[in-house]
Design a protein around this motif. Structure first.
Motif, PDB file in Angstrom:
ATOM      1  N   TYR A  95       0.885  -1.282  -0.043  1.00  0.00           N
ATOM      2  CA  TYR A  95       0.231   0.023   0.104  1.00  0.00           C
ATOM      3  C   TYR A  95       0.883   1.310   0.102  1.00  0.00           C
ATOM      4  O   TYR A  95       1.844   1.499   0.677  1.00  0.00           O
ATOM      5  CB  TYR A  95      -0.936   0.011   1.439  1.00  0.00           C
ATOM      6  CG  TYR A  95      -1.590   1.313   1.408  1.00  0.00           C
ATOM      7  CD1 TYR A  95      -2.846   1.645   1.020  1.00  0.00           C
ATOM      8  CD2 TYR A  95      -0.840   2.255   2.707  1.00  0.00           C
ATOM      9  CE1 TYR A  95      -3.315   2.970   1.121  1.00  0.00           C
ATOM     10  CE2 TYR A  95      -1.604   3.116   2.898  1.00  0.00           C
ATOM     11  CZ  TYR A  95      -2.761   3.991   2.091  1.00  0.00           C
ATOM     12  OH  TYR A  95      -3.357   5.018   2.342  1.00  0.00           O
ATOM     13  N   TYR A  96       0.598   2.203  -0.987  1.00  0.00           N
ATOM     14  CA  TYR A  96       1.476   3.532  -0.949  1.00  0.00           C
ATOM     15  C   TYR A  96       0.633   4.539  -0.298  1.00  0.00           C
ATOM     16  O   TYR A  96      -0.382   4.686  -1.038  1.00  0.00           O
ATOM     17  CB  TYR A  96       1.730   3.555  -2.519  1.00  0.00           C
ATOM     18  CG  TYR A  96       2.509   4.964  -2.738  1.00  0.00           C
ATOM     19  CD1 TYR A  96       4.094   5.215  -1.937  1.00  0.00           C
ATOM     20  CD2 TYR A  96       2.020   5.858  -3.463  1.00  0.00           C
ATOM     21  CE1 TYR A  96       4.755   6.352  -2.291  1.00  0.00           C
ATOM     22  CE2 TYR A  96       2.645   7.131  -3.655  1.00  0.00           C
ATOM     23  CZ  TYR A  96       3.961   7.325  -3.027  1.00  0.00           C
ATOM     24  OH  TYR A  96       4.823   8.339  -3.106  1.00  0.00           O
ATOM     25  N   SER A  97       1.162   5.450   0.554  1.00  0.00           N
ATOM     26  CA  SER A  97       0.461   6.608   0.849  1.00  0.00           C
ATOM     27  C   SER A  97       1.093   7.964   0.158  1.00  0.00           C
ATOM     28  O   SER A  97       2.354   8.121   0.170  1.00  0.00           O
ATOM     29  CB  SER A  97       0.753   6.680   2.355  1.00  0.00           C
ATOM     30  OG  SER A  97       0.297   8.258   2.721  1.00  0.00           O
ATOM     31  N   ALA A  98       0.518   8.466  -0.611  1.00  0.00           N
ATOM     32  CA  ALA A  98       0.862   9.765  -1.483  1.00  0.00           C
ATOM     33  C   ALA A  98       1.209  10.784  -0.518  1.00  0.00           C
ATOM     34  O   ALA A  98       2.086  11.616  -0.895  1.00  0.00           O
ATOM     35  CB  ALA A  98      -0.069   9.943  -2.622  1.00  0.00           C
ATOM     36  N   ASP A  99       0.568  10.874   0.506  1.00  0.00           N
ATOM     37  CA  ASP A  99       0.744  12.210   1.312  1.00  0.00           C
ATOM     38  C   ASP A  99       2.045  11.956   2.092  1.00  0.00           C
ATOM     39  O   ASP A  99       2.910  12.836   2.262  1.00  0.00           O
ATOM     40  CB  ASP A  99      -0.363  12.141   2.341  1.00  0.00           C
ATOM     41  CG  ASP A  99      -1.833  12.574   1.814  1.00  0.00           C
ATOM     42  OD1 ASP A  99      -1.744  13.285   0.542  1.00  0.00           O
ATOM     43  OD2 ASP A  99      -2.664  12.164   2.424  1.00  0.00           O
ATOM     44  N   LEU A 100       2.304  10.510   2.298  1.00  0.00           N
ATOM     45  CA  LEU A 100       3.579  10.507   3.346  1.00  0.00           C
ATOM     46  C   LEU A 100       4.783  10.058   2.711  1.00  0.00           C
ATOM     47  O   LEU A 100       5.839   9.949   3.101  1.00  0.00           O
ATOM     48  CB  LEU A 100       3.197   9.407   4.404  1.00  0.00           C
ATOM     49  CG  LEU A 100       2.178   9.969   5.644  1.00  0.00           C
ATOM     50  CD1 LEU A 100       1.772   8.849   6.458  1.00  0.00           C
ATOM     51  CD2 LEU A 100       2.864  10.991   6.358  1.00  0.00           C
ATOM     52  N   ASP A 101       4.456   9.541   1.324  1.00  0.00           N
ATOM     53  CA  ASP A 101       5.328   9.014   0.491  1.00  0.00           C
ATOM     54  C   ASP A 101       6.253   7.903   1.133  1.00  0.00           C
ATOM     55  O   ASP A 101       7.308   7.536   1.025  1.00  0.00           O
ATOM     56  CB  ASP A 101       6.513   9.992   0.030  1.00  0.00           C
ATOM     57  CG  ASP A 101       7.452   9.534  -1.138  1.00  0.00           C
ATOM     58  OD1 ASP A 101       7.035   8.684  -1.841  1.00  0.00           O
ATOM     59  OD2 ASP A 101       8.583   9.747  -1.129  1.00  0.00           O
ATOM     60  N   GLU A 102       5.257   7.136   1.514  1.00  0.00           N
ATOM     61  CA  GLU A 102       5.608   5.620   2.256  1.00  0.00           C
ATOM     62  C   GLU A 102       4.971   4.308   1.915  1.00  0.00           C
ATOM     63  O   GLU A 102       3.745   4.777   1.498  1.00  0.00           O
ATOM     64  CB  GLU A 102       5.364   5.948   3.923  1.00  0.00           C
ATOM     65  CG  GLU A 102       6.465   6.914   4.399  1.00  0.00           C
ATOM     66  CD  GLU A 102       7.739   6.556   4.670  1.00  0.00           C
ATOM     67  OE1 GLU A 102       7.918   5.234   4.780  1.00  0.00           O
ATOM     68  OE2 GLU A 102       8.803   7.265   4.720  1.00  0.00           O
ATOM     69  N   GLU A 103       5.419   3.394   1.764  1.00  0.00           N
ATOM     70  CA  GLU A 103       4.634   1.838   1.721  1.00  0.00           C
ATOM     71  C   GLU A 103       4.264   1.432   2.896  1.00  0.00           C
ATOM     72  O   GLU A 103       5.307   1.194   3.887  1.00  0.00           O
ATOM     73  CB  GLU A 103       5.535   1.250   0.551  1.00  0.00           C
ATOM     74  CG  GLU A 103       5.785   1.769  -0.927  1.00  0.00           C
ATOM     75  CD  GLU A 103       6.332   0.874  -1.704  1.00  0.00           C
ATOM     76  OE1 GLU A 103       7.045   0.044  -0.890  1.00  0.00           O
ATOM     77  OE2 GLU A 103       6.028   1.276  -2.697  1.00  0.00           O
ATOM     78  N   LEU A 104       3.266   0.327   2.884  1.00  0.00           N
ATOM     79  CA  LEU A 104       3.265  -0.458   4.177  1.00  0.00           C
ATOM     80  C   LEU A 104       2.665  -1.899   3.405  1.00  0.00           C
ATOM     81  O   LEU A 104       1.783  -1.928   2.487  1.00  0.00           O
ATOM     82  CB  LEU A 104       1.904   0.269   4.652  1.00  0.00           C
ATOM     83  CG  LEU A 104       1.298  -0.571   5.989  1.00  0.00           C
ATOM     84  CD1 LEU A 104       2.521  -0.630   7.305  1.00  0.00           C
ATOM     85  CD2 LEU A 104      -0.047  -0.085   6.761  1.00  0.00           C
ATOM     86  N   LEU A 105       3.308  -2.888   4.200  1.00  0.00           N
ATOM     87  CA  LEU A 105       3.030  -4.204   3.740  1.00  0.00           C
ATOM     88  C   LEU A 105       3.173  -5.050   4.968  1.00  0.00           C
ATOM     89  O   LEU A 105       4.420  -5.090   5.461  1.00  0.00           O
ATOM     90  CB  LEU A 105       4.134  -4.641   2.633  1.00  0.00           C
ATOM     91  CG  LEU A 105       3.640  -6.230   1.936  1.00  0.00           C
ATOM     92  CD1 LEU A 105       2.449  -5.983   1.372  1.00  0.00           C
ATOM     93  CD2 LEU A 105       4.818  -6.394   0.965  1.00  0.00           C
ATOM     94  N   LEU A 106       2.041  -5.638   5.549  1.00  0.00           N
ATOM     95  CA  LEU A 106       2.392  -6.261   6.741  1.00  0.00           C
ATOM     96  C   LEU A 106       2.021  -7.909   6.612  1.00  0.00           C
ATOM     97  O   LEU A 106       1.071  -7.945   5.930  1.00  0.00           O
ATOM     98  CB  LEU A 106       1.283  -5.777   7.975  1.00  0.00           C
ATOM     99  CG  LEU A 106       1.702  -4.138   8.107  1.00  0.00           C
ATOM    100  CD1 LEU A 106       0.820  -3.802   9.304  1.00  0.00           C
ATOM    101  CD2 LEU A 106       3.088  -4.069   8.769  1.00  0.00           C
ATOM    102  N   LEU A 107       2.921  -8.695   7.419  1.00  0.00           N
ATOM    103  CA  LEU A 107       2.445 -10.255   7.459  1.00  0.00           C
ATOM    104  C   LEU A 107       3.022 -10.599   8.833  1.00  0.00           C
ATOM    105  O   LEU A 107       3.905 -10.402   9.011  1.00  0.00           O
ATOM    106  CB  LEU A 107       3.016 -10.825   6.348  1.00  0.00           C
ATOM    107  CG  LEU A 107       2.902 -12.362   6.213  1.00  0.00           C
ATOM    108  CD1 LEU A 107       2.861 -12.744   4.809  1.00  0.00           C
ATOM    109  CD2 LEU A 107       3.930 -13.263   6.987  1.00  0.00           C
ATOM    110  N   HIS A 108       2.185 -10.968   9.457  1.00  0.00           N
ATOM    111  CA  HIS A 108       2.078 -11.593  10.865  1.00  0.00           C
ATOM    112  C   HIS A 108       1.819 -13.309  10.818  1.00  0.00           C
ATOM    113  O   HIS A 108       0.639 -13.555  10.298  1.00  0.00           O
ATOM    114  CB  HIS A 108       1.339 -11.172  11.986  1.00  0.00           C
ATOM    115  CG  HIS A 108       1.745  -9.578  11.962  1.00  0.00           C
ATOM    116  ND1 HIS A 108       1.156  -8.903  12.909  1.00  0.00           N
ATOM    117  CD2 HIS A 108       2.662  -8.986  11.476  1.00  0.00           C
ATOM    118  CE1 HIS A 108       1.547  -7.618  13.039  1.00  0.00           C
ATOM    119  NE2 HIS A 108       2.672  -7.453  12.020  1.00  0.00           N
ATOM    120  N   THR A 109       2.558 -14.016  11.703  1.00  0.00           N
ATOM    121  CA  THR A 109       2.178 -15.367  11.634  1.00  0.00           C
ATOM    122  C   THR A 109       1.117 -15.491  12.657  1.00  0.00           C
ATOM    123  O   THR A 109       1.011 -14.936  13.732  1.00  0.00           O
ATOM    124  CB  THR A 109       3.512 -16.005  12.086  1.00  0.00           C
ATOM    125  OG1 THR A 109       4.722 -15.919  11.028  1.00  0.00           O
ATOM    126  CG2 THR A 109       3.276 -17.644  12.186  1.00  0.00           C
ATOM    127  N   GLY A 110       0.155 -16.295  12.296  1.00  0.00           N
ATOM    128  CA  GLY A 110      -0.962 -16.712  13.052  1.00  0.00           C
ATOM    129  C   GLY A 110      -2.256 -15.735  12.746  1.00  0.00           C
ATOM    130  O   GLY A 110      -2.177 -15.244  11.779  1.00  0.00           O
TER     131      GLY A 110
END
Length: 369
Positions: free
Chosen positions: A246-261
């Motif tokens: 996921y890309y946030s244009a306002d913050l110029d940051e990406e987010l990608l999360l994966l947790h086990t369980g």
């Protein structure tokens, strides 16, 4: 400590304090952006209850889903006939090599400071080549110049329900576990020794020699029909039901999360906030240590001036230690406050007030009564 050493320490101290301040500013900026990114993502996240169908109306949106890892076939290293049901498989190759260490001792002789360097050599298993040509005693401690076989990693085409995991998402599976190996025809043809699930190119694995090689396998992400791992994911649903960042244009940051369980999206964001806070405080501690050491080097020039007067030297040393702790704490708090001034003005102002206390006390003492 001579005058040249004190002056050099003074210069290094200034540089170190500047570097520490820059590092602290970077850390606060990173912490702020991460916190705002998590808050933004939480407000936009859609939690999916059905992962067997990828609905088109979720394309381009941030989604949360939970399911088991699915791969269509096991990962294989055909060179050694190794096969395992996993999302990631890596071959870890180590060579028994010479390692050089040295100890430097400074001593005074004829009014001059001299250095004596002593070299020590040991044999260790290493994953990277150690160039023995740079050793002080390279003639007697020679390492091979190449590995007979290299490191390698395999990644499976992985699904969770009807969703395909992107390469970046697969990289987040980092809970590596050792692969149990059994002897096979391929290993027999290689003429190797298998001991405790480790492959050895050696005459005697219990008494290795320089140049011996050992190979082990590690895997991450159980998949297939037997005990597949269950994971929780927060990602952007792209065309073709692929889960990407996921890309946030306002913050110029990406987010990608994966947790086990199994975890809800609220639990996942809460864990990420906690992780961000812990990392921020760890980096703050590193920054404080940097400023503290920098001020110690900076004030060593004052110690040089009283070096030959024992009583005064002890008093000055104690006073400088306390002063350096106060200065390091003040500079750290001041830098943290600057980083949060725009986003948390009340907290920032409070930190600025605390950071300025030592300086206000100094000014107050200088004002004549």
């Amino acid at each position: 400590m001579g005058l040249s050493g004190a002056v050099c320490g003074w210069c290094c101290g200034i540089v170190l304090v500047c570097v520490a301040v820059i590092f602290l500013l970077w850390n606060e900026g990173r912490a702020v952006r991460r916190a705002y990114l998590l808050d933004e993502a939480l407000s936009r996240c859609r939690s999916l209850t059905n992962i067997d169908v990828a609905f088109d109306n979720n394309n381009g949106h941030l989604v949360h889903l939970t399911g088991t890892l699915i791969t269509t076939e096991p990962l294989e290293d055909t060179h050694y006939g190794i096969s395992v049901w996993a999302v990631r498989l890596r071959r870890v190759v180590e060579m028994y090599q010479w390692v050089e260490e040295h100890y430097t001792r400074e001593y005074e002789e004829d009014g001059e400071t001299r250095k004596e360097v002593t070299y020590y050599y040991s044999k260790e298993w290493k994953r990277t080549l150690i160039d023995s040509s740079f050793f002080d005693e390279s003639w007697f401690h020679k390492n091979p110049s190449t590995f007979p076989i290299g490191q390698k990693e395999w990644k499976a085409h992985t699904m969770v329900g009807s969703f395909q995991l992107s390469a970046a998402l697969v990289e987040l599976l980092t809970d590596w576990w050792p692969v149990e190996l059994s002897f096979n025809d391929r290993l027999n043809s290689e003429g190797v020794i298998l001991l405790d699930s480790v492959i050895y190119y050696s005459n005697n694995p219990t008494i290795p020699e320089v140049g011996d090689v050992r190979i082990k396998y590690e895997a991450a992400g159980h998949a297939g029909s037997t005990r597949p791992d269950r994971v929780s994911i927060i990602a952007r649903q792209s065309q073709g039901a692929e889960l990407t960042a996921y890309y946030s244009a306002d913050l110029d940051e990406e987010l990608l999360l994966l947790h086990t369980g199994t975890a809800s999206h609220e639990e996942m964001f809460s864990k990420e906030h906690t992780s961000n806070i812990i990392m921020t405080w760890v980096y703050r501690g590193i920054g404080w240590c940097g400023t503290f050491i920098g001020f110690i080097l900076f004030t060593n020039l004052g110690m040089y001036l009283v070096e030959d007067i024992p009583v005064i030297r002890e008093l000055v040393s104690c006073g400088l230690l306390i002063t350096n702790i106060i200065l390091a704490s003040s500079v750290t708090l001041f830098t943290i406050a600057i980083g949060w001034l725009r986003h948390r003005p009340l907290i920032a102002i409070a930190l600025l007030a605390i950071a300025s206390i030592p300086y206000m006390m100094m000014v107050k003492k200088q004002i004549p009564r």
